[in-house]
Every structure is written in structure tokens, then in C-alpha cells.
Write a protein that holds these residues in place. Structure first.
Motif, PDB file in Angstrom:
ATOM      1  N   ASN A 143       0.800  -1.220   0.000  1.00 39.23           N
ATOM      2  CA  ASN A 143       0.000   0.000   0.000  1.00 39.23           C
ATOM      3  C   ASN A 143       0.836   1.275   0.000  1.00 39.23           C
ATOM      4  N   LEU A 144       2.148   1.133   0.002  1.00 44.96           N
ATOM      5  CA  LEU A 144       2.987   2.330  -0.052  1.00 44.96           C
ATOM      6  C   LEU A 144       2.730   3.048  -1.386  1.00 44.96           C
ATOM      7  N   PRO A 145       2.506   4.364  -1.366  1.00 40.11           N
ATOM      8  CA  PRO A 145       2.226   5.094  -2.618  1.00 40.11           C
ATOM      9  C   PRO A 145       3.297   4.883  -3.687  1.00 40.11           C
ATOM     10  N   ALA A 146       4.549   4.805  -3.302  1.00 45.14           N
ATOM     11  CA  ALA A 146       5.617   4.633  -4.288  1.00 45.14           C
ATOM     12  C   ALA A 146       5.540   3.263  -4.954  1.00 45.14           C
ATOM     13  N   VAL A 147       5.103   2.260  -4.220  1.00 47.59           N
ATOM     14  CA  VAL A 147       4.945   0.922  -4.803  1.00 47.59           C
ATOM     15  C   VAL A 147       3.773   0.924  -5.784  1.00 47.59           C
ATOM     16  N   GLN A 148       2.683   1.588  -5.415  1.00 44.07           N
ATOM     17  CA  GLN A 148       1.543   1.676  -6.320  1.00 44.07           C
ATOM     18  C   GLN A 148       1.902   2.460  -7.589  1.00 44.07           C
ATOM     19  N   GLY A 185      -2.014  10.966 -22.925  1.00 45.24           N
ATOM     20  CA  GLY A 185      -1.309  11.852 -22.015  1.00 45.24           C
ATOM     21  C   GLY A 185      -2.107  12.231 -20.778  1.00 45.24           C
ATOM     22  N   ARG A 186      -3.444  12.307 -20.911  1.00 44.18           N
ATOM     23  CA  ARG A 186      -4.256  12.780 -19.779  1.00 44.18           C
ATOM     24  C   ARG A 186      -4.271  11.801 -18.612  1.00 44.18           C
ATOM     25  N   VAL A 187      -3.901  10.538 -18.841  1.00 38.43           N
ATOM     26  CA  VAL A 187      -3.906   9.560 -17.743  1.00 38.43           C
ATOM     27  C   VAL A 187      -2.523   8.983 -17.491  1.00 38.43           C
ATOM     28  N   ARG A 188      -1.532   9.437 -18.234  1.00 38.11           N
ATOM     29  CA  ARG A 188      -0.207   8.840 -18.127  1.00 38.11           C
ATOM     30  C   ARG A 188       0.524   9.330 -16.880  1.00 38.11           C
ATOM     31  N   LEU A 189       1.095   8.417 -16.128  1.00 36.61           N
ATOM     32  CA  LEU A 189       1.903   8.767 -14.962  1.00 36.61           C
ATOM     33  C   LEU A 189       3.154   9.501 -15.434  1.00 36.61           C
ATOM     34  N   THR A 190       3.475  10.623 -14.777  1.00 31.79           N
ATOM     35  CA  THR A 190       4.666  11.372 -15.160  1.00 31.79           C
ATOM     36  C   THR A 190       5.664  11.516 -14.028  1.00 31.79           C
ATOM     37  N   SER A 191       5.259  11.156 -12.797  1.00 27.91           N
ATOM     38  CA  SER A 191       6.171  11.292 -11.661  1.00 27.91           C
ATOM     39  C   SER A 191       5.753  10.332 -10.559  1.00 27.91           C
ATOM     40  N   PRO A 192       6.726   9.659  -9.909  1.00 32.03           N
ATOM     41  CA  PRO A 192       6.366   8.800  -8.786  1.00 32.03           C
ATOM     42  C   PRO A 192       6.049   9.587  -7.520  1.00 32.03           C
ATOM     43  N   TYR A 193       6.324  10.885  -7.536  1.00 29.74           N
ATOM     44  CA  TYR A 193       6.140  11.706  -6.341  1.00 29.74           C
ATOM     45  C   TYR A 193       4.834  12.512  -6.377  1.00 29.74           C
ATOM     46  N   ASP A 194       4.268  12.660  -7.556  1.00 24.97           N
ATOM     47  CA  ASP A 194       2.987  13.376  -7.703  1.00 24.97           C
ATOM     48  C   ASP A 194       2.190  12.643  -8.767  1.00 24.97           C
ATOM     49  N   VAL A 195       1.383  11.680  -8.344  1.00 27.73           N
ATOM     50  CA  VAL A 195       0.705  10.811  -9.308  1.00 27.73           C
ATOM     51  C   VAL A 195      -0.384  11.547 -10.077  1.00 27.73           C
ATOM     52  N   ASP A 196      -0.750  12.760  -9.645  1.00 29.22           N
ATOM     53  CA  ASP A 196      -1.755  13.525 -10.368  1.00 29.22           C
ATOM     54  C   ASP A 196      -1.122  14.510 -11.363  1.00 29.22           C
ATOM     55  N   ALA A 197       0.218  14.606 -11.380  1.00 29.98           N
ATOM     56  CA  ALA A 197       0.884  15.529 -12.303  1.00 29.98           C
ATOM     57  C   ALA A 197       0.767  15.028 -13.722  1.00 29.98           C
ATOM     58  N   ARG A 198       0.568  15.944 -14.657  1.00 32.09           N
ATOM     59  CA  ARG A 198       0.470  15.579 -16.071  1.00 32.09           C
ATOM     60  C   ARG A 198       1.405  16.478 -16.865  1.00 32.09           C
TER      61      ARG A 198
END
Length: 303
Positions: free
Chosen positions: A247-252, A290-303
Motif C-alpha cells: 500500500n505504499l504510494p511509491a509501490v503503487q 497523455g491525460r492519464v499517463r503517470l509522469t512522476s512517482p512523487y505526484d501521481v496527479d501531475a500531467r
């Protein structure tokens, strides 16, 4: 997806006098100035804002100069930089500031601006514009001959920059997950993971060092990041690992990155191998929009 960004075409400012004096001092005599300085001196305002007006509206908050973003995209491809590294060069590299006409204390912009710019360029059919303008200027200056088979397709530049950012994202997702797990359960990695090369690949942030220039070496590194990511996720989800590690955010974030960027296939010898996803237009498995693509492990909502 569209952003409310406006653009009012403006001429590029002249190079800052303080920066120009520093450049002249550093490269006096026979030393050749860096490429960005020579481009500005020889070619001037290479990409006019008005050439990209179709991709921007007249309402919304003012955006960064698209002409200068086009130059940054070309320079980052030449120097093999990711978006974060290119944004840092805009902030800190005097030769880039000189080429762009920025003041010494200009703070630059967030790296996500480059990705948004490329998305707009492609969405409005302007992906060939930058190299067409460059070619026309070189012909006008007599630096290349008119006619002949000059490549003017900018798609390969955009694609190469995109792949560099995918490579950085893959490595940083693995590194961030390792750091999060080590902080949550310090003994877990030493008990469970014994994979060669991990300490070398993940000892520092991926954006703190220059990625390989060779396409072959970049492909090898990308496959290594993918294989390491799968190995790490499988170990976390194994029965011998604490369930709460999952459940760690970085693992997800690592799981999402793997799903979006990699596939596992069976080769001719029956072995499972990790491969990068390729765009559909290249005959591949496809990449998420692009609208759903992960761009950073530290801010999963960043686009």
C-alpha cells in the motif's frame, strides 16, 4: 485534452548584456562558444511565436513563448536531456539563457510545460514546423544547399524526447519504491533483494546524471529498469513480505508505471522477457493517452 493557455506573439528579447559579457569573457580568443550561443548569433529568432499560434487560444493565462519552447525542444534533443534536465538548463545554463534572451535571474518554468507544449504541437499538426523553419533559415543563410533530400520531419525529435522522459520515469519509479520500502522496513531489501547492479543504478536520482547517448545503451537501461521493477513488485507481493508494503504510494506508482510502459512476452526460447511498450503507429502495443499517463512517482496527479 486542452489547457486554457493564451499566446500573444512577441519578438524574442535580445541576449541579456550581463550574460553576453560573461559569454564573451569565457570564450574569448579561439575557444568556440557553445551551440546555443552560436545558434542565437547566427540564426537569431529562429522560431517565431506566430508560427505556432494555431495551437494556442487568445483567452486564459499567458503561456511561455512557443517559439522559445521549440528551440528548447531542439536543444534538449541535441544534448540528450529529459524534460527536467532541460528545464534546469534553462534556469542555470548561461548559454541557454543567452539563446533564449532570458535575464540572469529568470526562474524558468516547470518541466511539465515542455510535455504540454509537445502535446499541443502534435494535436494541431505542427510537429513538422520546427525543423521546416530551421531548414528554411539554414538555406537562407547559405549553410546548406537548396533542394536535395533534407529531412524535415520533426516527429523523430518529439519521439526521442518522449522516450528519454519515459526512461527517466521508469528508473525513478524503481528508485522511489526502493527508498520508500527501505524507510518503512529497513531490513526488507537486504533480506529479500540480491540483484546485481541495483546499487549502481539507483544510488542517486535518475535526473541527476546524464542518460546514455547511445540508443542501444538506452534500450538496455530501459529493459533493466523494467525487469528490476517487476522483480521488486513481485517480491513485495510475495507471501513472505508484509502485506502493508503493497500500500505504499511509491509501490503503487511503480505498478502503474510498469502497466503503462512495459509488457512481458515470451521469446523463441520460451523465456519471459521484459519489453517497452511502443506506440500503435510503430506497430506496438500502444501507450496510454497523455491525460492519464503517470509522469512522476512523487505526484501521481501531475500531467
Amino acid at each position: 485534452m486542452e489547457w486554457s493557455v493564451s499566446m500573444q506573439p512577441r519578438s524574442w528579447p535580445e541576449p541579456d548584456p550581463v550574460i553576453a559579457a560573461a559569454i564573451r569573457s569565457m570564450y574569448r580568443g579561439k575557444r568556440q562558444p557553445p551551440l546555443p550561443v552560436r545558434m542565437r548569433d547566427e540564426l537569431g529568432e529562429l522560431f517565431a511565436d506566430a508560427e505556432f499560434a494555431a495551437a494556442f487560444g487568445t483567452g486564459g493565462k499567458p503561456g511561455w513563448s512557443p517559439g522559445r519552447l521549440a528551440l528548447i525542444t531542439v536543444l534538449q534533443r541535441v544534448e540528450n536531456l529529459t524534460d527536467r534536465q532541460a528545464a534546469e538548463a534553462v534556469r542555470a545554463d548561461l548559454s541557454w539563457k543567452y539563446a533564449l534572451g532570458l535575464a540572469l535571474d529568470d526562474p524558468g518554468f516547470d518541466a511539465s510545460v515542455l510535455s504540454e507544449f509537445r502535446t499541443r504541437v502534435v494535436a494541431h499538426g505542427l510537429e513538422e514546423k520546427a525543423l521546416d523553419l530551421l531548414l528554411a533559415k539554414l538555406v537562407k543563410k547559405g549553410l546548406i544547399g537548396a533542394g536535395g533530400k533534407q529531412r524535415t520531419d520533426s516527429t523523430h525529435v518529439i519521439s526521442a524526447v518522449r522516450d528519454l522522459n519515459r526512461l527517466e520515469l521508469a528508473g525513478e519509479c524503481v528508485r522511489a519504491a526502493l527508498e520508500a520500502i527501505s524507510a518503512a522496513d529497513p531490513g526488507w531489501t537486504s533480506r529479500v533483494l540480491e540483484l546485481p547492479g541495483w546499487a549502481e543504478r539507483y544510488r542517486a536520482r535518475i535526473d541527476s546524471w546524464r542518460l546514455p547517448a547511445s540508443e542501444t545503451k538506452r534500450d538496455e537501461l530501459a529493459r533493466a529498469y523494467g525487469a528490476d521493477g517487476y522483480a521488486l513488485v513481485e517480491a513485495v507481493y510475495a507471501s513472505f513480505s508484509p502485506a502493508w508494503l503493497r500500500n505504499l504510494p511509491a509501490v503503487q506508482a511503480l505498478r502503474v508505471m510498469l502497466i503503462q510502459n512495459y509488457v512481458r512476452v515470451t521469446d523463441r526460447k520460451g523465456r519471459e522477457v521484459v519489453c517497452r511498450r511502443r506506440p500503435l503507429e510503430d506497430g506496438g502495443e500502444g501507450l496510454p493517452p497523455g491525460r492519464v499517463r503517470l509522469t512522476s512517482p512523487y505526484d501521481v496527479d501531475a500531467r
